[in-house]
Design an enzyme around this catalytic site. Structure first.
Site, short mmCIF file in Angstrom:
data_model
loop_
_atom_site.label_atom_id
_atom_site.label_comp_id
_atom_site.label_asym_id
_atom_site.label_seq_id
_atom_site.Cartn_x
_atom_site.Cartn_y
_atom_site.Cartn_z
N LYS A 18 3.99 -6.03 3.35
CA LYS A 18 2.74 -6.19 4.11
C LYS A 18 1.54 -6.25 3.19
O LYS A 18 1.62 -5.83 2.03
CB LYS A 18 2.57 -5.03 5.10
CG LYS A 18 3.77 -4.69 5.94
CD LYS A 18 3.47 -3.53 6.88
CE LYS A 18 4.73 -2.93 7.45
NZ LYS A 18 5.50 -2.16 6.46
N ALA B 240 0.80 -1.23 0.00
CA ALA B 240 0.00 0.00 0.00
C ALA B 240 0.83 1.28 0.00
O ALA B 240 0.27 2.36 -0.17
CB ALA B 240 -0.93 0.00 1.21
N TYR B 241 2.14 1.19 0.20
CA TYR B 241 2.96 2.39 0.21
C TYR B 241 3.03 2.95 -1.22
O TYR B 241 3.69 2.40 -2.08
CB TYR B 241 4.37 2.10 0.71
CG TYR B 241 4.45 1.74 2.18
CD1 TYR B 241 3.37 1.90 3.04
CD2 TYR B 241 5.63 1.23 2.73
CE1 TYR B 241 3.44 1.56 4.38
CE2 TYR B 241 5.72 0.90 4.08
CZ TYR B 241 4.62 1.07 4.90
OH TYR B 241 4.71 0.73 6.22
N SER B 242 2.31 4.04 -1.42
CA SER B 242 2.20 4.67 -2.74
C SER B 242 1.73 3.66 -3.80
O SER B 242 2.19 3.68 -4.94
CB SER B 242 3.53 5.32 -3.17
OG SER B 242 3.88 6.35 -2.28
N ARG B 243 0.82 2.78 -3.34
CA ARG B 243 0.20 1.79 -4.24
C ARG B 243 1.23 1.01 -5.06
O ARG B 243 1.16 0.93 -6.28
CB ARG B 243 -0.82 2.46 -5.17
CG ARG B 243 -2.11 2.95 -4.47
CD ARG B 243 -3.08 1.81 -4.20
NE ARG B 243 -4.27 2.24 -3.47
CZ ARG B 243 -5.40 2.66 -4.04
NH1 ARG B 243 -5.48 2.75 -5.36
NH2 ARG B 243 -6.44 2.99 -3.29
#
Length: 333
Positions: free
Chosen positions: A92, A65-68
């Site tokens: 994750k 999810a970090y910057s998709r």
């Protein structure tokens, strides 16, 4: 003050596993362009990650999810040419990766779909540590643990971990894994630093009792404990607090008192506030590897210098005196 070239990296085992990780993990949330306070520069992000690797950091923590996915792809580029067997890549799963059904959570479908996307972006055949980013109240924990267990059996994942949940939830997950003979969480990633000590009354006693490794996120409270802010003064442009209220929420009287002690000890030891704050975590028996998130080379060097800072029991007590840890706390999940 020690520069990164002066510091010899230290390693430890993650929890009760045989996995060797550097005492500081490189957090890769800043590698992306999702928020103004992120690095927003792919080339600089790759260079910073490689500087950490060259300094002996072998533990890199990111998330889909970090910057998709952008962070994972940057990490994948950064590790090219390095010995994959020495590296510990952690990512994750949980948060939404798009709009529409089945794009988030911890269902078997989402977990299976997302590990393959993460592997593609990281450019590797397996991840060393696959972590659930949060607890999913809509999916039975048995379903999630079964899915993670299958990924280990398939060889796509080496170890599984968790992050940020209530103690009863984590205890339930460990119990179900033991009873059903599923792969067990080997580490927990909690928010933990000198001004956010609520996990001392929640997850940390469970981790200590169950032999679970602890890799704290936000060890500097979003930069507050680095000493870059002052009481009653305007927030400097370009800092995280200028664009993100996460750090600004740390501006309380109680937390300023903690920072006063941090600064006093830093002056006494010819260290920086960030180094003293990280050293406090490194001296905690339950902590394996704080996750640092530098945005510049000098931040990285400063963080690495914490490995050379020693604290006595009396100094640890001085740092802890202003805050009494309790759970739950307002604004926490």
């Amino acid at each position: 003050m020690a520069s990164k070239s002066d510091v010899e990296m230290e390693y430890t085992r993650l929890g009760e596993t045989g996995l060797e990780v550097s005492r500081l993990a490189l957090g890769c949330l800043n590698f992306g362009s999702g928020q103004p306070w992120m690095m927003n520069d792919r080339e600089a992000s790759v260079e910073l990650a490689r500087s950490a690797l060259d300094a002996g950091v072998n533990f890199l923590d990111t998330a889909n999810a970090y910057s998709r996915g952008e962070s994972e792809s940057i990490v994948g580029e950064a590790i090219e040419g390095y010995d994959r067997e020495e590296l510990v890549l952690a990512t994750k799963v949980y948060f939404d990766m798009g709009d529409g059904p089945n794009k988030g959570g911890l269902s078997r479908k989402h977990v299976f779909d997302q590990i393959r996307g993460s592997l593609d972006r990281l450019g590797t055949g397996y991840v060393d540590l696959y972590q659930i980013h949060r607890w999913d109240e809509h999916t039975p924990v048995e379903e999630t643990l079964s899915a993670l267990d299958a990924l280990v059996e398939e060889g796509l994942v080496r170890y599984v971990g968790a992050s940020t949940m209530a103690g009863w939830q984590f205890s339930k997950a460990l119990h179900v894994a033991d009873v059903e003979n599923y792969e067990r969480f080997v580490c927990m990633q909690p928010e933990y630093n000198l001004v956010d000590r609520h996990e001392e009354a929640n997850l940390l006693p469970i981790c200590a009792d169950q032999g679970v490794g602890v890799v704290p996120w936000s060890p500097l409270a979003g930069g507050f404990l680095a000493g870059k802010y002052e009481r009653g003064e305007a927030i400097p442009e370009g800092t995280r607090a200028a664009d993100d209220e996460y750090t600004e929420r740390r501006f309380t009287d109680e937390n300023w008192r903690v920072l006063d002690v941090v600064r006093e000890l830093a002056a006494e030891k010819d260290a920086t506030p960030a180094q003293v704050s990280l050293a406090w975590l490194l001296h905690k028996d339950v902590v394996d590897a704080p996750i640092v998130g530098p945005r510049r080379e000098d931040h990285l060097a400063d963080n690495l210098g914490a490995l050379d800072v020693s604290l006595t029991d009396d100094e640890m007590a001085r740092l802890e005196e202003p805050i009494f840890p309790q759970w739950p706390v307002e604004g926490k999940d």
